[in-house]
Design an enzyme around this catalytic site. Structure first.
Site, PDB file in Angstrom:
ATOM      1  CG  LEU A 196     -27.921  -0.054  86.473  1.00 25.53           C
ATOM      2  CD1 LEU A 196     -26.484   0.448  86.664  1.00 25.53           C
ATOM      3  CD2 LEU A 196     -28.387  -0.817  87.715  1.00 25.53           C
ATOM      4  CG  ASP A 237     -41.597  -5.634  82.705  1.00 29.62           C
ATOM      5  OD1 ASP A 237     -40.656  -5.770  81.923  1.00 29.62           O
ATOM      6  OD2 ASP A 237     -42.191  -4.560  82.878  1.00 29.62           O
ATOM      7  CG  ASN A 278     -43.745   1.412  79.404  1.00 28.60           C
ATOM      8  OD1 ASN A 278     -44.252   1.287  80.522  1.00 28.60           O
ATOM      9  ND2 ASN A 278     -42.452   1.302  79.193  1.00 28.60           N
TER      10      ASN A 278
HETATM   11  P1  ADP Z   1     -37.304   4.703  83.633  1.00 32.13           P
HETATM   12  O1  ADP Z   1     -37.013   3.495  84.484  1.00 32.13           O
HETATM   13  O2  ADP Z   1     -38.329   5.631  84.231  1.00 32.13           O
HETATM   14  O3  ADP Z   1     -37.501   4.409  82.160  1.00 32.13           O
HETATM   15  P2  ADP Z   1     -34.741   5.743  82.793  1.00 32.13           P
HETATM   16  O4  ADP Z   1     -34.262   4.453  82.242  1.00 32.13           O
HETATM   17  O5  ADP Z   1     -35.027   6.861  81.846  1.00 32.13           O
HETATM   18  O6  ADP Z   1     -35.974   5.568  83.759  1.00 32.13           O
HETATM   19  O7  ADP Z   1     -33.625   6.234  83.840  1.00 32.13           O
HETATM   20  C1  ADP Z   1     -33.784   7.404  84.586  1.00 32.13           C
HETATM   21  C2  ADP Z   1     -32.523   7.634  85.404  1.00 32.13           C
HETATM   22  O8  ADP Z   1     -31.407   7.771  84.505  1.00 32.13           O
HETATM   23  C3  ADP Z   1     -32.574   8.885  86.244  1.00 32.13           C
HETATM   24  O9  ADP Z   1     -32.048   8.635  87.532  1.00 32.13           O
HETATM   25  C4  ADP Z   1     -31.656   9.834  85.493  1.00 32.13           C
HETATM   26  O10 ADP Z   1     -31.029  10.774  86.327  1.00 32.13           O
HETATM   27  C5  ADP Z   1     -30.632   8.851  84.964  1.00 32.13           C
HETATM   28  N1  ADP Z   1     -29.813   9.445  83.903  1.00 32.13           N
HETATM   29  C6  ADP Z   1     -30.204   9.825  82.663  1.00 32.13           C
HETATM   30  N2  ADP Z   1     -29.165  10.404  82.009  1.00 32.13           N
HETATM   31  C7  ADP Z   1     -28.103  10.405  82.864  1.00 32.13           C
HETATM   32  C8  ADP Z   1     -26.768  10.852  82.810  1.00 32.13           C
HETATM   33  N3  ADP Z   1     -26.276  11.450  81.717  1.00 32.13           N
HETATM   34  N4  ADP Z   1     -25.980  10.649  83.890  1.00 32.13           N
HETATM   35  C9  ADP Z   1     -26.460  10.074  84.995  1.00 32.13           C
HETATM   36  N5  ADP Z   1     -27.711   9.615  85.123  1.00 32.13           N
HETATM   37  C10 ADP Z   1     -28.528   9.780  84.070  1.00 32.13           C
END
Ligand code: ADP
Length: 382
Positions: free
Chosen positions: A201, A142, A8
């Site tokens: 999200l 996607d 990915n």
């Molecule tokens: P991607 O779309 O790159 O895979 P992720 O699904 O890992 O991203 O999401 C990343 C987001 O999740 C970031 O904004 C990060 O701050 C947020 N995030 C991860 N853990 C927490 C948490 N415990 N509380 C709030 N936001 C979080």
């Protein structure tokens, strides 16, 4: 054992997983190379957590480092299939496919529609082709989950010839929605058969209205810019803003850079794209960026519920949806008219069922890699 590798590829990361090939693939290893560029880092999650600096790495160097790290897990077993997340499948691809030269040419032509993702997805296909010349390479799209959504969610109200040209609302995050609707079918069949909104999200963010397991409407459209504000992407915007900025002399590349890389939570807060950083900040700008984020999710939740003619369930997923009880609570506040409520302790503990009203609210970690691995196993077997 023969193995399946999933890749990915994002602009700054290459996520991967190694599975033992089977009807239901068995996960053996997962991790990612982060911060691609002069100072990349390998972060492994399974079979054990560990991190190390890689130095300069592009996608090809990252893939070599991943293969070296996977050597003990693979133990000489053959990688027979490499499954790729490909953001854009255009109008042609509604299912996972074996990637041949013809398909790759079609996918290359879609690069302008997903400039932040598609080139990196295709770079990973090229790197994997060099590394595993005998493996089957599979593309998982996607956009595919949204194929067949109604015309009113597929179009814009601009002259019709543009629709014929492919200026349509494709929708994205389909691998995540595919996985999550599969979980609903397995564990909450009455919800799977009903009207559900899923909020994915993460750094990218979208929401999808799903009836009986099928996409009916989604917040993302022609590109992965539309809908909710994201880490660095603007989300929905009055097109008049773009006309104004073009008129003022901003060039299309500058505009693209602003909309994809400098907007969203990052642009609005001026502090960070990362929700954790914003939640921890005392700055007024951080609070306002979060306020806007929550406001847009709530607005879409109302709209998508209306499209469905009611709501039987709400699912939160993605890094923010899975981990932030604060964001979830704020989205759910005052939503009794949709049967939604929040169970404070369950929400604070990130439990699976966090609702308190008649409409179930679920927190389900997504697993796009598993969707890719299953499709690759299927195409290998077929
Ligand atoms: P991607 O779309 O790159 O895979 P992720 O699904 O890992 O991203 O999401 C990343 C987001 O999740 C970031 O904004 C990060 O701050 C947020 N995030 C991860 N853990 C927490 C948490 N415990 N509380 C709030 N936001 C979080």
């Amino acid at each position: 054992m023969s193995a399946i590798l999933t890749l990915n590829a994002g602009s700054s990361s290459l996520k991967f997983a190694v599975y033992e090939a089977a009807d239901e693939p068995v996960l053996r290893m997962t991790g990612q190379v982060e911060n691609l560029g002069p100072a990349a880092r390998m972060v492994l999650k399974l079979p054990e957590q560990n991190e190390r600096e890689l130095g300069a790495a592009d996608h090809a160097v990252a893939l070599r480092a991943i293969l070296a790290a996977a050597e003990p897990v693979l133990g000489g077993h053959l990688v027979r299939g490499v499954g790729h997340r490909i953001v854009h499948g255009g109008t042609a691809f509604a299912e996972p496919i074996v990637l041949n030269d013809d398909a790759l040419a079609q996918l290359n032509a879609l690069v302008p529609l997903a400039p932040l993702h598609q080139p990196h997805n295709l770079a990973a296909v090229a790197a994997a082709g060099d590394a595993f010349p005998d493996a089957v390479q599979v593309g998982c799209f996607d956009t595919a989950f949204h194929h067949g959504h109604p015309f009113v969610n597929d179009t814009f109200a601009i002259p019709r010839r543009f629709y014929q040209e492919g200026v349509r609302r494709y929708g994205f995050h389909g691998l995540s929605y595919d996985y999550l609707t599969g979980r609903l079918r397995a564990d909450w069949p009455h919800l799977a058969a009903g009207r559900v909104v899923i909020a994915h999200l993460g750094n990218g963010a979208s929401m999808c209205a799903i009836r009986n397991g099928r996409s009916v409407a989604s917040t993302m459209g022609f590109t992965a810019l539309d809908g909710l504000p994201m880490g660095t992407r603007s989300g929905q915007l009055d097109p008049g803003v773009l006309l104004y900025l073009l008129d003022r002399g901003m060039t299309p590349p500058e505009l693209a850079n602003m909309l994809y890389r400098d907007s969203g939570l990052k642009g609005l807060s001026g502090i960070s794209h990362d929700m954790r950083t914003l939640l921890a900040s005392d700055a007024e700008e951080a609070r306002q960026a979060i306020d806007y984020y929550v406001f847009r999710i709530r607005r879409e939740l109302g709209g998508l519920s209306a499209v469905l003619g009611g709501l039987d369930g709400l699912v939160f997923s993605g890094g923010i949806g899975e981990n932030s009880d604060e964001i979830r609570a704020r989205v759910l506040e005052g939503m009794e008219f949709l049967g939604l409520g929040v169970n404070g302790p369950a929400n604070a503990a990130n439990e699976t069922r966090i609702g308190a009203g008649r409409t179930p609210v679920l927190v389900i970690p997504t697993d796009e890699e598993r969707v890719i691995a299953r499709a690759t196993a299927r195409l290998l077997a077929g």
